[in-house]
Design an enzyme around this catalytic site. Structure first.
Site, short mmCIF file in Angstrom:
data_model
loop_
_atom_site.label_atom_id
_atom_site.label_comp_id
_atom_site.label_asym_id
_atom_site.label_seq_id
_atom_site.Cartn_x
_atom_site.Cartn_y
_atom_site.Cartn_z
NE ARG A 115 44.43 48.76 41.59
CZ ARG A 115 43.82 48.71 42.77
NH1 ARG A 115 44.41 49.19 43.84
NH2 ARG A 115 42.63 48.17 42.87
NE ARG A 124 44.80 44.47 42.82
CZ ARG A 124 43.74 44.78 43.55
NH1 ARG A 124 43.89 45.31 44.74
NH2 ARG A 124 42.53 44.52 43.11
CG ASP A 127 45.17 47.31 46.87
OD1 ASP A 127 44.58 48.36 46.62
OD2 ASP A 127 44.64 46.34 47.44
CG ASP A 129 43.24 48.67 50.52
OD1 ASP A 129 42.80 49.48 49.69
OD2 ASP A 129 43.19 47.43 50.37
#
Length: 199
Positions: A115, A124, A127, A129
């Protein structure tokens, strides 16, 4: 009926199966529930998402309990057509890691898949989160919980609702109501793709 990995349909895991898994899982003491959002729009997107899920499962103190269907989504915050579309999914975890340690692990998974953080909302490979951690509500700038933009992102809410229809975003509201408010434009379910729970 046993589902094969090639089966394009994605069904919720029956509660009885989940209970058996939880009962058999004696490696976690007093685990917390966490919701993570995964997205990829570079390289082999499906393979990268699966690799990230497997890497999370390989983390001491983390067990992946559920994986959502895959969605293909329009990139957020950029000009239309300037980036490839994303594959997105949500995973539900049980973890004994505190939020800061889980965030470190999420960043380590991102780094393992190369990344690059050159620009905000840039393309990217992966990711990862943290959307929610138990019922924690925190305005810590390093890790704001729940995720400060989750309530307005259909690419988080739609797969989360699929895998946990009764879910609540702590301090905000039910995922079903939030998804109804933002709509699902630009968020396409990909029934032909499947992510699997780590074995």
């Amino acid at each position: 009926m046993n589902k094969t990995h090639s089966d394009p349909t994605v069904q919720p895991v029956p509660a009885s199966v989940t209970e058996q898994v939880d009962a058999a899982d004696i490696t976690l003491s007093n685990p917390k529930r966490a919701v993570l959002s995964l997205g990829s729009n570079l390289g082999n997107r499906l393979e990268t998402l699966q690799g990230a899920i497997d890497a999370l499962e390989d983390t001491p103190g983390v067990r992946v309990k559920a994986v959502s269907p895959v969605y293909e989504t329009v990139p957020w915050g950029v000009d239309p057509g300037s980036q490839p579309s994303y594959f997105n999914a949500v995973v539900l975890l049980k973890t004994t890691l505190p939020p800061a340690s889980l965030l470190e692990r999420a960043h380590a998974v991102e780094e393992a898949f190369h990344r690059v953080r050159d620009e905000r909302w840039g393309a990217r490979t992966i990711d990862v989160d943290i959307v929610a951690y138990a019922d924690v509500v925190s305005d810590d700038p390093v890790l704001t919980l729940p995720h400060p933009r989750a309530h307005e992102r259909a690419f988080v809410l739609a797969p989360w609702h699929d895998v946990e229809p009764e879910a609540q975003l702590p301090g905000v509201g039910t995922v079903a109501e939030l998804l109804g408010g933002v709509g699902s434009e630009g968020v396409l379910p990909r029934a032909d793709l499947e992510l699997r729970l780590p074995e």
